[in-house]
Scaffold this motif. Structure first.
Motif, PDB file in Angstrom:
ATOM      1  N   ASN A 144     -18.159 -22.610 -12.302  1.00 26.27           N
ATOM      2  CA  ASN A 144     -16.925 -23.368 -12.041  1.00 26.27           C
ATOM      3  C   ASN A 144     -17.130 -24.359 -10.896  1.00 26.27           C
ATOM      4  O   ASN A 144     -16.611 -25.478 -10.927  1.00 26.27           O
ATOM      5  CB  ASN A 144     -15.755 -22.418 -11.741  1.00 26.27           C
ATOM      6  CG  ASN A 144     -15.068 -21.955 -13.028  1.00 26.27           C
ATOM      7  OD1 ASN A 144     -15.146 -22.613 -14.057  1.00 26.27           O
ATOM      8  ND2 ASN A 144     -14.395 -20.817 -12.972  1.00 26.27           N
ATOM      9  N   LEU A 167     -15.760 -32.325 -14.074  1.00 26.32           N
ATOM     10  CA  LEU A 167     -14.450 -32.290 -14.728  1.00 26.32           C
ATOM     11  C   LEU A 167     -13.494 -33.287 -14.066  1.00 26.32           C
ATOM     12  O   LEU A 167     -12.742 -33.997 -14.738  1.00 26.32           O
ATOM     13  CB  LEU A 167     -13.911 -30.861 -14.613  1.00 26.32           C
ATOM     14  CG  LEU A 167     -12.826 -30.416 -15.568  1.00 26.32           C
ATOM     15  CD1 LEU A 167     -13.198 -30.676 -17.015  1.00 26.32           C
ATOM     16  CD2 LEU A 167     -12.544 -28.925 -15.366  1.00 26.32           C
ATOM     17  N   GLN A 215     -12.099 -33.159 -21.115  1.00 28.08           N
ATOM     18  CA  GLN A 215     -13.166 -32.509 -21.839  1.00 28.08           C
ATOM     19  C   GLN A 215     -14.521 -32.921 -21.279  1.00 28.08           C
ATOM     20  O   GLN A 215     -14.777 -34.108 -21.120  1.00 28.08           O
ATOM     21  CB  GLN A 215     -13.074 -32.982 -23.288  1.00 28.08           C
ATOM     22  CG  GLN A 215     -13.356 -31.929 -24.288  1.00 28.08           C
ATOM     23  CD  GLN A 215     -12.867 -32.372 -25.660  1.00 28.08           C
ATOM     24  OE1 GLN A 215     -11.955 -33.187 -25.759  1.00 28.08           O
ATOM     25  NE2 GLN A 215     -13.458 -31.853 -26.682  1.00 28.08           N
ATOM     26  N   VAL A 266     -16.472 -28.182 -22.387  1.00 30.94           N
ATOM     27  CA  VAL A 266     -15.436 -27.578 -21.558  1.00 30.94           C
ATOM     28  C   VAL A 266     -14.116 -28.242 -21.914  1.00 30.94           C
ATOM     29  O   VAL A 266     -14.049 -29.461 -22.058  1.00 30.94           O
ATOM     30  CB  VAL A 266     -15.769 -27.758 -20.063  1.00 30.94           C
ATOM     31  CG1 VAL A 266     -14.592 -27.357 -19.191  1.00 30.94           C
ATOM     32  CG2 VAL A 266     -17.003 -26.935 -19.719  1.00 30.94           C
ATOM     33  N   ASP A 318     -10.360 -28.501 -20.686  1.00 32.13           N
ATOM     34  CA  ASP A 318      -9.359 -28.225 -19.666  1.00 32.13           C
ATOM     35  C   ASP A 318      -8.031 -28.726 -20.218  1.00 32.13           C
ATOM     36  O   ASP A 318      -7.768 -29.928 -20.239  1.00 32.13           O
ATOM     37  CB  ASP A 318      -9.756 -28.949 -18.378  1.00 32.13           C
ATOM     38  CG  ASP A 318      -8.764 -28.716 -17.264  1.00 32.13           C
ATOM     39  OD1 ASP A 318      -9.069 -27.930 -16.373  1.00 32.13           O
ATOM     40  OD2 ASP A 318      -7.678 -29.325 -17.293  1.00 32.13           O
ATOM     41  N   HIS A 332      -3.750 -25.377 -15.371  1.00 33.07           N
ATOM     42  CA  HIS A 332      -4.704 -25.877 -16.357  1.00 33.07           C
ATOM     43  C   HIS A 332      -5.411 -24.713 -17.051  1.00 33.07           C
ATOM     44  O   HIS A 332      -5.831 -23.769 -16.402  1.00 33.07           O
ATOM     45  CB  HIS A 332      -5.753 -26.754 -15.677  1.00 33.07           C
ATOM     46  CG  HIS A 332      -5.205 -28.092 -15.302  1.00 33.07           C
ATOM     47  ND1 HIS A 332      -5.671 -29.268 -15.831  1.00 33.07           N
ATOM     48  CD2 HIS A 332      -4.181 -28.429 -14.465  1.00 33.07           C
ATOM     49  CE1 HIS A 332      -4.980 -30.282 -15.336  1.00 33.07           C
ATOM     50  NE2 HIS A 332      -4.080 -29.795 -14.495  1.00 33.07           N
ATOM     51  N   CYS A 342      -8.549 -23.838 -18.476  1.00 35.75           N
ATOM     52  CA  CYS A 342      -9.920 -24.316 -18.582  1.00 35.75           C
ATOM     53  C   CYS A 342     -10.764 -23.296 -19.322  1.00 35.75           C
ATOM     54  O   CYS A 342     -10.824 -22.117 -18.934  1.00 35.75           O
ATOM     55  CB  CYS A 342     -10.470 -24.589 -17.186  1.00 35.75           C
ATOM     56  SG  CYS A 342     -11.977 -25.543 -17.254  1.00 35.75           S
TER      57      CYS A 342
END
Ligand SMILES: O=C(O)CCC(=O)C(=O)O
Ligand SMILES: [Fe+2]
Length: 284
Positions: free
Chosen positions: A42, A49, A73, A116, A118, A213, A215
């Motif tokens: 993360n 991100l 994304q 990913v 989010d 969010h 994620c």
């Protein structure tokens, strides 16, 4: 009986995981990423991100609509995160499940997608779909060609838009639609994952919160002889690939799919050789 998605611990045997996966089309694996790996991933991901605009557009309006609005994304994660490429992509649990589910149908597996997602406040439910429908030309029925998953990078709750799954839908006739009461939100703590088959109906859920969010990372594998959704070896240039472990390169599609022992042929060769060896020898 209301539909459910069974839960197993990441320390369970591969069989304990594949039994519900094959029976129901999906299974939740708790603590797939341990707290340390999750925190490091993360942290590495945060600036990547943050640099993504939720308004970016993709290949065409249909793809834009599929992913929906209010979503940030990160695509092609392997090229953007060393932790992903070395530790998550090469995770033993995925190797074991891929071997069990896809192994009988190929010589080697490859990474299909690592993105990913989010999903910000107000993100609407995605359309229900089967991931394997990207390969629309593949005649049906067919053996399993895809193993997909969504890893929770924050706690997944229903109101936050946890992935919705229709257990059993991998065995439904293709035209059958899932009704709302057949959908189960994959609620799970951060670091856990819902693993599902390419034929299982699912969708990212609505994020009904005001300021949180959702994620998560969509990560899927497919048999090594099929064209992947994300072009992994162009997303990751050879100069970066060269610094990764061999297993990561194989999963990114740099290795040839060698089905000669099975009476087949050799796919993805360069100079009639296995590109993974050329990369490692500095010749690619
Ligand atoms: O974000 C999710 O929960 C699911 C994403 C998904 O199904 C997809 O992108 O194919
Ligand atoms: Fe999907």
């Amino acid at each position: 009986m209301p539909a459910t998605v069974q839960r197993v611990s990441a320390s369970s045997s591969i069989e304990a995981l594949t039994t519900p996966l094959l029976a129901d089309g999906a299974v939740i694996v708790e603590d797939l990423l341990d707290a340390d790996l999750l925190a490091r991933f993360n942290t590495e991901l945060a600036p990547v991100l943050a640099a993504v605009s939720p308004d970016r557009t993709y290949l065409n309006p249909l793809i834009d609509a599929f992913y929906g609005k209010r979503i940030r994304q990160v695509v092609g994660v392997a090229a953007k995160s060393r932790i992903f490429a070395e530790e998550i992509l090469c995770h033993d649990l995925y190797a074991g499940v891929c071997d069990a589910v896809l192994g009988p149908n190929c010589s080697t597996v490859q990474l299909n997608v690592a993105q990913v997602m989010d999903r910000g406040p107000g993100a609407e439910q995605q359309m229900l779909h089967r991931d394997e429908d990207v390969w629309v030309h593949l005649p049906k029925p067919h053996p399993e060609v895809q193993l997909a998953s969504v890893i929770a990078l924050v706690d997944f709750r229903a109101e936050l838009g946890a992935t919705l799954v229709a257990p059993g839908s991998h065995r439904w006739p293709r035209e059958r639609q899932a009704t709302p009461d057949e959908l189960v939100p994959a609620e799970m703590p951060a670091g856990s994952a819902v693993i599902y088959l390419g034929s299982t109906i699912h969708a990212g859920g609505t994020n009904a919160t005001a300021d949180e969010h959702r994620c998560g990372m969509h990560m899927s594998f497919c048999v090594g002889w099929l064209r992947t959704e994300e072009n992994q070896y162009l997303s990751m240039p050879p100069e970066t690939a060269r610094t990764l472990p061999r297993r990561a390169l194989e999963l990114l599609g740099y290795s040839a799919h060698d089905a000669i022992e099975a009476g087949g042929g050799y796919l993805g060769a360069v100079d009639l050789l296995d590109p993974v060896q050329l990369i490692q020898a500095g010749k690619l």
